[in-house]
Enzyme design. Structure first.
Site, PDB file in Angstrom:
ATOM      1  N   HIS A  37      12.425  -0.485   3.880  1.00  0.00           N
ATOM      2  CA  HIS A  37      11.190  -1.315   4.180  1.00  0.00           C
ATOM      3  C   HIS A  37      10.161  -0.582   4.018  1.00  0.00           C
ATOM      4  O   HIS A  37       9.282  -0.688   5.136  1.00  0.00           O
ATOM      5  CB  HIS A  37      11.455  -1.840   5.961  1.00  0.00           C
ATOM      6  CG  HIS A  37      12.658  -2.592   6.107  1.00  0.00           C
ATOM      7  ND1 HIS A  37      13.276  -2.442   7.266  1.00  0.00           N
ATOM      8  CD2 HIS A  37      13.251  -3.388   5.350  1.00  0.00           C
ATOM      9  CE1 HIS A  37      14.337  -3.327   7.093  1.00  0.00           C
ATOM     10  NE2 HIS A  37      14.530  -4.122   5.990  1.00  0.00           N
TER      11      HIS A  37
HETATM   12  C1  LIG Z   1      18.412  -3.202  -0.994  1.00  0.00           C
HETATM   13  C2  LIG Z   1      17.280  -4.109  -0.241  1.00  0.00           C
HETATM   14  C3  LIG Z   1      17.803  -4.594   0.990  1.00  0.00           C
HETATM   15  C4  LIG Z   1      16.856  -5.175   1.613  1.00  0.00           C
HETATM   16  N1  LIG Z   1      17.380  -6.240   2.925  1.00  0.00           N
HETATM   17  C5  LIG Z   1      16.471  -6.803   3.289  1.00  0.00           C
HETATM   18  C6  LIG Z   1      16.946  -8.111   4.142  1.00  0.00           C
HETATM   19  O1  LIG Z   1      18.115  -8.038   4.430  1.00  0.00           O
HETATM   20  N2  LIG Z   1      15.872  -8.441   4.977  1.00  0.00           N
HETATM   21  C7  LIG Z   1      14.570  -8.219   4.865  1.00  0.00           C
HETATM   22  O2  LIG Z   1      13.823  -9.003   5.412  1.00  0.00           O
HETATM   23  N3  LIG Z   1      14.129  -7.193   3.979  1.00  0.00           N
HETATM   24  C8  LIG Z   1      15.063  -6.838   3.268  1.00  0.00           C
HETATM   25  N4  LIG Z   1      14.661  -5.791   2.294  1.00  0.00           N
HETATM   26  C9  LIG Z   1      13.058  -5.821   2.195  1.00  0.00           C
HETATM   27  C10 LIG Z   1      12.332  -6.891   1.476  1.00  0.00           C
HETATM   28  O3  LIG Z   1      13.157  -7.561   0.460  1.00  0.00           O
HETATM   29  C11 LIG Z   1      11.170  -6.437   1.026  1.00  0.00           C
HETATM   30  O4  LIG Z   1      10.348  -5.957   2.085  1.00  0.00           O
HETATM   31  C12 LIG Z   1      10.303  -7.431   0.156  1.00  0.00           C
HETATM   32  O5  LIG Z   1      11.039  -7.980  -0.933  1.00  0.00           O
HETATM   33  C13 LIG Z   1       9.243  -6.957  -0.228  1.00  0.00           C
HETATM   34  O6  LIG Z   1       8.311  -7.834  -1.100  1.00  0.00           O
HETATM   35  P1  LIG Z   1       7.230  -7.586  -1.926  1.00  0.00           P
HETATM   36  O7  LIG Z   1       6.769  -8.543  -2.602  1.00  0.00           O
HETATM   37  O8  LIG Z   1       6.304  -6.445  -1.240  1.00  0.00           O
HETATM   38  O9  LIG Z   1       7.838  -6.375  -3.181  1.00  0.00           O
HETATM   39  P2  LIG Z   1       9.199  -6.745  -4.058  1.00  0.00           P
HETATM   40  O10 LIG Z   1       9.945  -7.737  -3.513  1.00  0.00           O
HETATM   41  O11 LIG Z   1       9.825  -5.295  -4.154  1.00  0.00           O
HETATM   42  O12 LIG Z   1       8.497  -7.344  -5.500  1.00  0.00           O
HETATM   43  C14 LIG Z   1       7.812  -6.513  -6.418  1.00  0.00           C
HETATM   44  C15 LIG Z   1       8.021  -6.915  -7.729  1.00  0.00           C
HETATM   45  O13 LIG Z   1       7.089  -6.525  -8.672  1.00  0.00           O
HETATM   46  C16 LIG Z   1       7.448  -6.000  -9.807  1.00  0.00           C
HETATM   47  N5  LIG Z   1       6.902  -5.208 -10.507  1.00  0.00           N
HETATM   48  C17 LIG Z   1       6.611  -3.826 -10.015  1.00  0.00           C
HETATM   49  N6  LIG Z   1       5.899  -3.130 -10.815  1.00  0.00           N
HETATM   50  C18 LIG Z   1       5.808  -4.079 -11.987  1.00  0.00           C
HETATM   51  C19 LIG Z   1       5.084  -3.766 -13.110  1.00  0.00           C
HETATM   52  N7  LIG Z   1       4.424  -2.566 -13.571  1.00  0.00           N
HETATM   53  N8  LIG Z   1       4.877  -4.713 -14.168  1.00  0.00           N
HETATM   54  C20 LIG Z   1       5.892  -5.901 -13.723  1.00  0.00           C
HETATM   55  N9  LIG Z   1       6.407  -6.208 -12.533  1.00  0.00           N
HETATM   56  C21 LIG Z   1       6.520  -5.202 -11.583  1.00  0.00           C
HETATM   57  C22 LIG Z   1       9.091  -5.846  -9.295  1.00  0.00           C
HETATM   58  O14 LIG Z   1      10.045  -5.828 -10.413  1.00  0.00           O
HETATM   59  C23 LIG Z   1       9.319  -6.865  -8.296  1.00  0.00           C
HETATM   60  O15 LIG Z   1       9.879  -7.861  -8.843  1.00  0.00           O
HETATM   61  C24 LIG Z   1      15.423  -5.199   1.367  1.00  0.00           C
HETATM   62  C25 LIG Z   1      15.198  -4.481   0.281  1.00  0.00           C
HETATM   63  C26 LIG Z   1      16.065  -3.936  -0.276  1.00  0.00           C
HETATM   64  C27 LIG Z   1      15.668  -3.037  -1.672  1.00  0.00           C
END
Ligand SMILES: Cc1cc2nc3c(=O)[nH]c(=O)nc-3n(C[C@H](O)[C@H](O)[C@H](O)COP(=O)(O)OP(=O)(O)OC[C@H]3O[C@@H](n4cnc5c(N)ncnc54)[C@H](O)[C@@H]3O)c2cc1C
Length: 495
Positions: A424
């Site tokens: 997280h």
């Molecule tokens: C293994 C795991 C289990 C989890 N379990 C839970 C759960 O059960 N419940 C819950 O609420 N939360 C859970 N989380 C946390 C939750 O999924 C994340 O907090 C949430 O998805 C964050 O969203 P975000 O958009 O900030 O980042 P992310 O979802 O990480 O999205 C970022 C995106 O940007 C892309 N990206 C990054 N850099 C680049 C670049 N330079 N060029 C192109 N694309 C790029 C990545 O590939 C990704 O697709 C979990 C996370 C993980 C890793």
């Protein structure tokens, strides 16, 4: 999906060596797919505590209190249990009851009740204290029953055809935000070894997550000037807070072996069980294949005088060792415990000017002494639950040498040797109005034009729970802001 597997869909980052963890490097899986980490996460649907959002307002995030955010949680959601004051039934994000929780998870809930913790049916009403079973982001309509509902499955894939203003470019790596002076004008990216550019008609929206959003800002010359210059990159805008304020849930796991084979296990019984459940899954999307693995949940106070729970427990129907990268023969169960609002603060730094290189990730776990104390108290409370009568028929032996007579020093030794993230990370493009804030309450990057950050990195403080639902809520609010709709008006429409 287990976080340790499938590097095709996982960036599989590592932290720099952590002094608080005996110099170990932490593992940091992140989704590399449409939907990002929601495509590989455990699907647990949790919002946090109402006081978390009210804290955000006190930190300068005007308009982000619980009462402001609740309409967006509801707007996002299609909850299997229908709509009420806290839940929506017509949003794109499918929220379900677990299809077939294992009996051992119900025993966990009973065990917690035996320890005087109250049972709750819904963790998402603003007050999450108690023990129960998680709701999950899975489809609940008969056609897709039990399937994962990632952010992409909810929002992107249903509209990918027939939207002339939407182009999805996959297998592309964003290398830089293009700027003219202090205005963001587009994005440079690499695909198949070739460099490309897209120009923005109105604004650039950065959603790379808590590690990659600050990295891309710094690669583009936006961030702490000295750090950017050190990498030979021209400074566009000196913004000292970029990459700072990294917060994460550090998690400790207690595991037991079990003679009960109605859990996820390795071996003949486990294999036969799996085949049986695959057939069941194919028939109607139920059974153990639909499990989020972490089925039971508790939000508890280690000190009853606290205003809200300070630890979260995830009860898992298998042995979890080193993010499930280390497998054990036989069956067992685990319970994670983490401190919900850690005081330790770390950072994400630029290790290289190469945009294909991983960012430097330093959560500085346990650098604030209070984090260790709470984790020790939490581990003791977790052990008391797992040692309760309701768990007796499932318990065989505790693993990793954990015993019921350990001193605080023993617990500390175990925690420093084995604790790691529960995935997280937030806070590295913090929202606020002060000098170290990166975005304002409209999620616009301070000092820049035409540039917003919309992801978990904008959270000023970690919420008391899992971070997927809060991130989707942030994105729902951002959508209104970008389209020039007044969030307060949307809030009124969804009450
Ligand atoms: C293994 C795991 C289990 C989890 N379990 C839970 C759960 O059960 N419940 C819950 O609420 N939360 C859970 N989380 C946390 C939750 O999924 C994340 O907090 C949430 O998805 C964050 O969203 P975000 O958009 O900030 O980042 P992310 O979802 O990480 O999205 C970022 C995106 O940007 C892309 N990206 C990054 N850099 C680049 C670049 N330079 N060029 C192109 N694309 C790029 C990545 O590939 C990704 O697709 C979990 C996370 C993980 C890793």
């Amino acid at each position: 999906m287990l976080p340790g597997y499938g590097k095709i869909s996982n960036w599989a980052y590592q932290t720099i060596p952590q002094a608080g963890l005996n110099g170990r490097r932490g593992y940091q899986p992140r989704g590399k797919a449409l939907g990002g980490s929601s495509a590989i996460n455990a699907m647990l649907y949790v919002r946090g505590h109402r006081a978390d959002y009210d804290d955000w307002v006190r930190e300068g995030c005007t308009g982000w209190g619980w009462d402001d955010c609740l309409p967006y949680f509801r707007k996002a959601e299609n909850n299997e249990n229908g709509a009420d004051a806290f839940h929506g039934d017509s949003g794109p994000l499918q929220v379900s009851n677990q299809k077939s929780p294992r009996p051992i998870s119900r025993a966990f809930v009973q065990a917690a009740s035996e320890c005087q913790h109250r049972e709750v049916a819904d963790f998402n009403t603003g007050d999450n204290e108690g023990v129960g079973l998680f709701q999950v982001t899975q489809f609940h309509d008969p056609a897709r029953n039990g399937e994962r509902c990632s952010a992409a499955a909810a929002y992107l894939l249903p509209v990918r055809a027939g939207r002339p203003n939407l182009t999805i470019i996959t297998r592309a790596h964003a290398t830089r935000i293009l700027t003219e002076g202090r205005r963001a004008t587009g994005v440079a990216y690499r695909k198949g070894g070739a460099d490309h550019k897209v120009r923005a008609a109105r604004e650039v929206i950065l959603s790379g997550g808590a590690f990659n959003s600050p990295q891309l800002l710094m690669l583009s010359g936006i961030g702490p000037a000295e750090q950017i210059r050190r990498q030979g990159i021209a400074v566009v805008h000196d913004l000292p807070g970029v990459g700072q304020n990294l917060q994460d849930h550090l998690d400790f796991i207690l595991s037991y072996t079990s003679r009960d084979t109605d859990t996820f296990g390795i071996g003949l019984a486990g294999g036969l069980n799996l085949v049986r459940h695959i057939l069941r899954w194919r028939k109607d999307g139920t059974g153990m294949i639909a499990t989020p693995f972490a089925e039971g949940c508790a939000f508890l106070k280690t000190d009853l005088s606290l205003d809200r729970p300070d630890i979260q427990l995830h009860f898992v129907i298998s042995v979890v060792d080193d993010h499930a990268r280390r497998l054990h023969m036989g069956h067992g169960f685990s319970c994670h415990v983490c401190k919900l609002r850690p005081e330790s603060r770390g950072e994400v730094v630029l290790q290289s000017p190469d945009p294909m290189a991983a960012p430097g990730i330093d959560p500085r776990y346990l650098s604030a002494p209070g984090d260790l104390d709470t984790t020790i108290r939490g581990a003791r409370m977790t052990q008391a639950i797992l040692e309760s009568p309701a768990m007796a028929r499932y318990r065989h032996k505790p693993m990793y040498g954990v015993t019921t007579d350990m001193s605080d020093a023993d617990w500390e030794r175990h925690i420093r040797a084995r604790a790691d993230t529960i995935y997280h990370p937030v806070g590295t493009c913090r929202m606020g109005k002060d000098r170290m804030a990166v975005v304002d309450p409209a999620l616009k990057v301070h000092g820049m034009d035409g540039l917003r950050v919309v992801d978990a990195s904008v959270m000023p403080r970690l919420v008391s729970g899992n971070t997927n639902a809060p991130t989707i809520m942030i994105a729902e609010r951002a959508a209104d802001m970008i389209r020039g709709r007044n969030p307060a008006a949307t809030a009124a429409a969804h009450v």
